[in-house]
Motif scaffolding. Sequence first.
Motif, mmCIF file in Angstrom:
data_model
loop_
_atom_site.group_PDB
_atom_site.id
_atom_site.type_symbol
_atom_site.label_atom_id
_atom_site.label_comp_id
_atom_site.label_asym_id
_atom_site.label_seq_id
_atom_site.Cartn_x
_atom_site.Cartn_y
_atom_site.Cartn_z
ATOM 1 N N THR A 144 0.884 -1.157 0.000
ATOM 2 C CA THR A 144 0.000 0.000 0.000
ATOM 3 C C THR A 144 0.924 1.210 0.000
ATOM 4 O OG1 THR A 144 -1.846 1.102 1.115
ATOM 5 C CG2 THR A 144 -0.177 0.121 2.520
ATOM 6 N N GLU A 145 0.361 2.389 -0.024
ATOM 7 C CA GLU A 145 1.182 3.601 0.057
ATOM 8 C C GLU A 145 0.303 4.640 0.744
ATOM 9 O OE1 GLU A 145 3.236 6.931 -0.013
ATOM 10 O OE2 GLU A 145 1.522 6.953 -1.375
ATOM 11 N N ARG A 146 0.483 4.749 2.062
ATOM 12 C CA ARG A 146 -0.410 5.613 2.829
ATOM 13 C C ARG A 146 0.266 6.075 4.111
ATOM 14 N NH1 ARG A 146 -1.757 2.729 7.311
ATOM 15 N NH2 ARG A 146 -2.143 0.471 7.154
ATOM 16 N N SER A 152 -6.123 1.779 4.071
ATOM 17 C CA SER A 152 -6.116 1.818 2.604
ATOM 18 C C SER A 152 -7.354 1.130 2.032
ATOM 19 C CB SER A 152 -4.845 1.180 2.045
ATOM 20 O OG SER A 152 -4.754 -0.169 2.426
ATOM 21 N N GLN A 156 -7.287 3.045 -4.622
ATOM 22 C CA GLN A 156 -5.928 3.306 -5.080
ATOM 23 C C GLN A 156 -5.596 2.343 -6.223
ATOM 24 O OE1 GLN A 156 -2.951 4.121 -1.778
ATOM 25 N NE2 GLN A 156 -4.466 2.914 -0.646
ATOM 26 N N PHE A 158 -2.202 0.538 -8.371
ATOM 27 C CA PHE A 158 -0.761 0.304 -8.319
ATOM 28 C C PHE A 158 -0.283 -0.392 -9.592
ATOM 29 C CE2 PHE A 158 -2.198 0.163 -3.868
ATOM 30 C CZ PHE A 158 -1.407 1.164 -3.329
ATOM 31 N N ARG A 172 2.358 3.998 -7.854
ATOM 32 C CA ARG A 172 0.934 4.299 -7.897
ATOM 33 C C ARG A 172 0.558 4.704 -9.313
ATOM 34 N NH1 ARG A 172 -1.202 6.833 -2.369
ATOM 35 N NH2 ARG A 172 -3.088 6.736 -3.627
#
Length: 651
Positions: A144-146, A152, A156, A158, A172
């Motif tokens: 994830t990217e948070r 999340s 989103q 990816f 992302r």
Amino acid sequence: MLCLVFGTQQWRSLGGDREWLETNGLGGYACGTLSGARTRRYHSLLTASLASGRRVLLAGVEEELTIGTQKIALTPLGKKNGNSAEVPDRVSFCRQPWAKWTFEGSWGKVEKTLFLPYLSNSVYLRYRMDTAEPAALTVRLFVTERDHHWISRRDQGFWVRSASSHRLEVGRVGDSKGFLHIAHNGRFCDWESAGWVGLPLEVERERGLEDYEELFCIGSIVKMWEKDGRLDLVAGVEPEDLWEIAWREWREDSRRRETIGDGGDALYRALLEAADQFIVLSSRQRQWTVIAGYPWFTDWGRDTLISLPGLTLVTGRFRISRQILLRFASRISDGLVPNFFPEGEGEPAYNTVDASLWFLHAVGYFLRYRADGELLGDIWIKVKEIIESYCDGTRYGIKVDPRDGLVGWEAEGEALTWMDAKVWERPVTPRAGKPVEVNALWCNGLANGLRWARSVGDRKAEGLIRRLLDKALKSFAPTFWNQERGCLYDVIEPDGVPDRSVRCNQLLAVSLPVRLLSADRERSVLRVVERDLLTPVGLRSLAPYDPAYQGRCTGPPAIRDAAYHQGTVWGWWWGPYCDAVARVDGVKGIKNKVAPRIFTFLNTHLYEGCVGSVSEIFDGDPPHHPRGCFAQAWSVAEILRVYDRIVKGAC
């Protein structure tokens, strides 16, 4: 070395409740349950500390061993094994000094080691495998990217691309640059397991918070071998030299950690290693600071200054201690030390009445360890600023009462002492007026200031401070002594009415170097604290017979916050308790009362909660379940300071 060994049934239950923590010296971390099940939003294998704040990148992995038609789930991501795979017959977890798991069965053995390179936003996973038959290890990667406080969702997007046969880049959708780079010596497969997976977060549900997260599986790394083999996997923020960083830091950090834990018994070494996790190089200013607690706190002024003796002086980190003191001195405004520094951008908050007084105490502690005239010369002007601002009056109505020389404060809707919990923006324990521990710290700070004024030759300041100290010392005992209970009032409220609550705060009047009470009254205070507040895990924040007492700190945020300082046990109060026992009962008291309690506590607690560290708080009622942050700086620091005192036989 701290080790836990589980059978199959124990692994399914206890392995999902106990947690582990690894840190990187930047404020970044990896943490999770021993079983691998994600039960918090903060559980991850790489939460990077960046200029914008801490970001969860590699959320977790699932590891499965295949031998013929037999499948063994080593660490399923969910609390319960969601497929038909078997589980190992025996699992052990050790801190030696990195997190290490050993999975065993009739089929053989798999060892897994997780390591965060020091001062690098990366994680290194190493698997060593020894099986009787040809086997394959599959490691599914979830990203994830948070922000690490968030949850999340699959809105989103990816992308994943192979930089080479053994390198991956994850980004992302809409961003050309990847946020995570992965190197491995296996084979990447993205067709079997790629896609979104939803997971309930059990601890978040218990805490009354959003409890369902969706993670993206980018695919799997597969390693096959005949009898024995090794899979290496490195993930990091920067694409360059992942292998070089991992190998170099593995060697260097091994030596560094051996030095940290050198000497003493196993408990002492465990506390030293735990203390190391809180000292970090700020990603914002590239200056040393202290993380108040993992997984959710940043650097807090009060927490840092209380923690400083245990984290930096007991451990011999004098240079870092000096830099932290100078950093806080440089941020003093209107005589106030910042209460906390926000994550990412933003100005520090100054909503505290006691952080400046803890600063004076920490400086005094440092100078007892190291005679440093240069440091005193550098911060003397700030010391005077604190004293003069308190006398003249500063923010939040903080001001010395000219009638008795004691510090009071009054600000609607604020909670400026360490008991700072609020429910619906209303303080649970506002403690406006003259709090007992604030005035103990004020007297102690003035006593330090008087010595320092003489040392630097500031005669004018020396005269002022002597007059302030004389008045405060004469007023303290008559103002706070509760004759009925034989202890101290907690607060003298703005209207002059005393708060008769029996709390741990009064202990600072016995534990600090300055003498505020007669020997008989010191003994009486200590006995009341021992009778009403002392538990096997620390001191209660409120006596259990008080109508406001809350025995458990659990449930949704409002309920937890209402109990936070209303009976909850705080581990950091072991420090003041030990100091008070040393004053009243001497060496015999340390040997006969403190040492057995501390040994019993550590031999239990270092193997529960977060293995190898000390929790922030505990329930006031037995069995005193650990709560709050699973690894707290001032809990570790003050217990390490106490343990060091016990080991060295000092009182």
